[in-house]
Design an enzyme around this catalytic site. Structure first.
Site, short mmCIF file in Angstrom:
data_model
loop_
_atom_site.label_atom_id
_atom_site.label_comp_id
_atom_site.label_asym_id
_atom_site.label_seq_id
_atom_site.Cartn_x
_atom_site.Cartn_y
_atom_site.Cartn_z
N ASP A 39 8.82 4.21 -0.21
CA ASP A 39 7.77 4.91 -0.94
C ASP A 39 8.38 5.69 -2.09
O ASP A 39 9.59 5.94 -2.11
CB ASP A 39 7.02 5.87 0.01
N ASP A 63 10.14 2.27 -6.03
CA ASP A 63 9.10 2.11 -7.04
C ASP A 63 8.81 0.62 -7.10
O ASP A 63 9.64 -0.16 -7.59
CB ASP A 63 9.58 2.63 -8.39
N VAL A 64 7.66 0.20 -6.58
CA VAL A 64 7.41 -1.24 -6.46
C VAL A 64 7.28 -1.95 -7.80
O VAL A 64 7.34 -3.19 -7.86
CB VAL A 64 6.14 -1.52 -5.61
N ASN A 90 2.40 -3.29 1.06
CA ASN A 90 1.18 -2.51 1.23
C ASN A 90 0.86 -1.60 0.04
O ASN A 90 -0.31 -1.31 -0.20
CB ASN A 90 1.32 -1.65 2.50
N TYR A 159 -9.66 -3.63 -9.61
CA TYR A 159 -9.05 -3.62 -8.28
C TYR A 159 -9.35 -4.92 -7.55
O TYR A 159 -8.45 -5.54 -6.96
CB TYR A 159 -9.59 -2.43 -7.49
N LYS A 163 -6.58 -7.70 -6.23
CA LYS A 163 -6.46 -8.08 -4.83
C LYS A 163 -6.74 -9.56 -4.63
O LYS A 163 -6.21 -10.18 -3.68
CB LYS A 163 -7.38 -7.21 -3.96
N VAL A 194 -11.60 1.70 5.00
CA VAL A 194 -11.05 2.61 6.00
C VAL A 194 -11.09 4.02 5.41
O VAL A 194 -10.70 4.21 4.25
CB VAL A 194 -9.59 2.23 6.36
N THR A 196 -9.36 6.48 4.84
CA THR A 196 -8.15 7.16 4.41
C THR A 196 -8.48 7.94 3.14
O THR A 196 -9.62 7.94 2.67
CB THR A 196 -7.04 6.15 4.11
#
Length: 265
Positions: A39, A63-64, A90, A159, A163, A194, A196
């Site tokens: 992360d 850092d993806v 993820n 988004y 995806k 979800v 979150t």
């Protein structure tokens, strides 16, 4: 020992410091895997890694969107944590907007994190897991797509597009890995909504955009679309990841698994 036992395997989870990623890290650790939490949030990520069930877990800064950061994270997993058998891509970001109001800056952010980040994860995960890689024992890569890739929900056009791209990359990567003898299965899941921080923020955004009268109404609309009659839970998504990482899914390859209570059917 069951086919869901991941003892002896090392899993790297991106975006593992909070939300779905943290839940997935905890579930993988509970199944016996050594987990590397990856992360940008160093302090929070290290805290999660330290709190996981069992021994041998750790944290790596990642850092993806950065190639060098990926190479360092994968190398660290292989050298310091016993290899790399499972990679969970993820990490992601969602910025709500009506199509008529999209901001190019926000588009680029989602493209970089959700598409580039996943693509680099696939690149370095496959390189590490294939026979000549730093881990070299094959494995399982699980990408996190979204129910947004399968339905036309308002307010999240970019988004949803990113995806959908995750889904396509998953299938091509699975085909390439098979054709080239990498010994790596590549799948993705489509999580439903979800509650979150990201999910709650989405509900608030839907009301701000004028699509629903309130966040509660937005949540109610999602539940109404869901045959199971509820929102998703972190554990629902985490258990699906453990399944796809395990030998129970040994002949499951190149698929998108809906974990959405039927919302996207």
């Amino acid at each position: 020992m069951t086919a869901l036992d991941l003892t002896g395997r090392t899993a790297l989870v991106t975006g593992g410091a909070q939300g779905l990623g943290e839940g997935m890290a905890r579930a993988l650790a509970a199944a016996g895997a050594r987990v590397v939490v990856a992360d940008l949030q160093d302090e929070l990520g290290a805290k999660v890694a330290d709190s996981l069930e069992g021994d041998g877990h750790g944290f790596v800064h990642l850092d993806v969107t950065d190639e060098g950061s990926w190479e360092n994270a994968v190398t660290a997993a292989a050298s310091d944590f016993g290899g790399l058998d499972v990679l969970v891509n993820n990490a992601g970001v969602e910025i709500s907007s009506l199509i008529v109001d999209v901001d190019p800056k926000d588009i680029r952010t989602m493209l970089e994190v959700n598409i580039l980040g996943t693509a680099l994860g696939l690149k370095w995960g496959l390189r590490a897991m294939r026979p000549d890689g730093v881990a070299g024992n094959g494995g399982s890569i699980i990408n996190i797509s979204s129910v947004a890739a399968t339905i036309a929900f308002p307010g999240i056009p970019i988004y949803s597009a990113t995806k959908s791209a995750v889904d396509r990359m998953t299938r091509v990567a699975a085909m390439e890995a098979g054709k080239l003898g990498y010994g790596v299965r590549v799948n993705c899941i489509y999580p439903g909504l979800v509650p979150t921080a990201m999910g709650q923020g989405l509900a608030v955004d839907m009301a701000k955009l004028g699509l629903f009268a309130s966040p509660e109404e937005a949540v109610g609309a999602v539940v109404e679309l869901t045959p199971s009659g509820r929102l998703g839970e972190v554990a629902d998504m985490a258990d699906a990841v453990v399944f796809l990482a395990s030998d129970s899914a040994r002949f499951v390859n190149g698929v998108g698994l809906p974990v959405d209570g039927g919302m996207g059917m």
